[in-house]
Design an enzyme around this catalytic site. Sequence first.
Site, PDB file in Angstrom:
ATOM      1  N   ASP A 172      41.481  88.934 -22.756  1.00  0.00           N
ATOM      2  CA  ASP A 172      40.306  88.483 -22.014  1.00  0.00           C
ATOM      3  C   ASP A 172      40.321  86.959 -22.006  1.00  0.00           C
ATOM      4  OD1 ASP A 172      37.846  87.767 -21.045  1.00  0.00           O
ATOM      5  OD2 ASP A 172      36.676  88.892 -22.523  1.00  0.00           O
TER       6      ASP A 172
ATOM      7  N   TRP B 131      32.381  89.078 -27.603  1.00  0.00           N
ATOM      8  CA  TRP B 131      33.094  89.708 -26.484  1.00  0.00           C
ATOM      9  C   TRP B 131      34.119  90.705 -26.971  1.00  0.00           C
ATOM     10  CZ3 TRP B 131      29.918  89.167 -22.842  1.00  0.00           C
ATOM     11  CH2 TRP B 131      29.167  87.995 -22.731  1.00  0.00           C
TER      12      TRP B 131
ATOM     13  N   LYS C  33      33.300  81.252 -15.015  1.00  0.00           N
ATOM     14  CA  LYS C  33      33.414  80.131 -15.939  1.00  0.00           C
ATOM     15  C   LYS C  33      34.411  79.096 -15.406  1.00  0.00           C
ATOM     16  CE  LYS C  33      32.046  83.496 -19.282  1.00  0.00           C
ATOM     17  NZ  LYS C  33      30.776  83.064 -19.846  1.00  0.00           N
TER      18      LYS C  33
END
Lengths: 361, 361
Positions: B172, B103, B196
């Site tokens: 993030d 990511w 999530k």
Amino acid sequence: MTERIFNFNAGPAALPLQVLEEIQASFLNFKQSGMSITEVSHRSSYFDDVINDAVDRAKRLLKLDDRFHVLFIQGGASLQFAMIPMNFLSKDDTADYVNTGTWSTKAIKEVEVQKKNYTVVASSEDKNFSYIPKNIQFSTNAKYVHLTSNNTIKGTQFHEFPDTNGIPIVCDMSSDIFSRPLDMEKFGLIYAGAQKNLGPSGACMVIIRQDMLDMANVDLPSMLKYSTYASKNSMYNTPPCFGVYTIDLVLKWIEEEMGGLEKMEEYNIKKAGLLYDFIDSGSFYRTTAQEDSKSLMNVTFRLPDEELEKLFVVKATENGLGGLKGHRSVGGCRASIYNATTMEGINALVQFMESFEKENK
Amino acid sequence: MTERIFNFNAGPAALPLQVLEEIQASFLNFKQSGMSITEVSHRSSYFDDVINDAVDRAKRLLKLDDRFHVLFIQGGASLQFAMIPMNFLSKDDTADYVNTGTWSTKAIKEVEVQKKNYTVVASSEDKNFSYIPKNIQFSTNAKYVHLTSNNTIKGTQFHEFPDTNGIPIVCDMSSDIFSRPLDMEKFGLIYAGAQKNLGPSGACMVIIRQDMLDMANVDLPSMLKYSTYASKNSMYNTPPCFGVYTIDLVLKWIEEEMGGLEKMEEYNIKKAGLLYDFIDSGSFYRTTAQEDSKSLMNVTFRLPDEELEKLFVVKATENGLGGLKGHRSVGGCRASIYNATTMEGINALVQFMESFEKENK
């Protein structure tokens, strides 16, 4: 109130009851997966089946050949306003825009902020956007012509699309996609925020033709270029799964219950006809759009004065008819009668309008 | 299978059962509106209550003071990868990035494509991203430091955030937001794709501090600048209403059922502890992350060989334990145990792992 109302909201808007019932029934256990559709991996066969079915249904309904890609992008039509010039207009390119109201104006603003070249080739602003311009002279060097097919706020709609001399039309169809058949030959790209005719907010369907994709800028952030979505079946990152799922069910409903786009259009003409005929039959209510430009999706109308309009909305709500207030920027009243609005709802509305007129004339 | 499984998917992932049940129960008639939450206007008091409640709960849970804005943006974390440099890096500015896996690498790619200045000040790529770098030297002139707090694919997590000498951290937190309390003093902006720990895919929560907002570029398309969302309570255009609604219910569950973030963290430590302790107690399974970097959210592990790993995933699925396959880019196995995963689920997983080991040792 414990029952469902007749919902005339402009968007988010009414969805077919049987779609909602199917979502509800399977919400804790989607297709015997033991998971909610909101919990299923987008990399699973469960979701592959959903997104592929949605794409296939969209292609069948619009009779799209293999040149067309059906994509799901987040950010609504408003992000498309920005992505379109970003993808298609390089430094020396230019595009034509037709300004038919609030949404076109916003689309134009997003070209302007990017300092791209464009021409507003026609506008109906001179008459408060109450009509669709005709006999438009398009630029010969435009990369695309941008139109808004239906104007939710002003209640106007393109009933025929102009001849652009082969320049691809890029069209915001947020409020009338899948409400009628389309001759796709004219269109290079169409896009639609889902929350009117397609599903819940948060997903935008984009249909793009291969030749448009071929000329799109790829030197952009991943999430802002069409090639990312086209090359990954809209799953470069996690797509708005619940939105795509609901869209799939709505398209299934159009295809299998309503009988396709020809039938859908017939039904929409019947619904709007009933309402316009009633309004035109008296003088208490009056429509705001010019005769040849009236929308089949959003019927905008006025009452004798603003006090009566306020009372109308209040009384309608009390009578189980919701969402009839006009857009805050224009006032008045508006009945949004997208695909999922039923004839039963229109009948109830006309009946209410009749009795309201009698009581308040 | 007719019952619900134990869902260890990495995202979209398990949601609290009582949240799903509430959505299901009110799906045809939200708060006696006579409409589904998917049909309610975002300009109505029904939806105002939803989005304001979600914002208030996020603020209470994270103890945010008035400097912080809670926004909902579409496009997931992937669009944030692009929006962050777009909003905060002008021509001569630079930012620091810490690369801890897939990511972070994607976030860096989106700075690169925009030809902005940046420095990768630390990376754990040398050991296959199996650890969180320590003692990082940050640039003194960076506008922000970008971190990925938890790495779903490699199973690592920042347990403490570095001292950046006052440079705001942009983080993030897609996979661990609301899993533990945070000292917000260090953060200028945090963002999290919902799918999530927060809700369904299609909504991204962004928490931005006023001083970051003040320095953000406003010469951008409307949907790509933070000021648009901050000035309109995330409703410049139609927000992802169903996503915001579900997030609100999940935050309510954390606050009222789980007892807030301290309790949530305790529960998460207990869940992960049970699983890691079991894995570490033998030699059949082995974790892939270094001891001090192990994630409380994603437990990545290997079996003696790949054939056994395949069989493990198949047998687990047959036993009602879903989503245990490792990310396609790394293989192996992974149990994602976000907030909504229950101790009951962990117990069932450990029990299955014990018996699988016995049968296949």
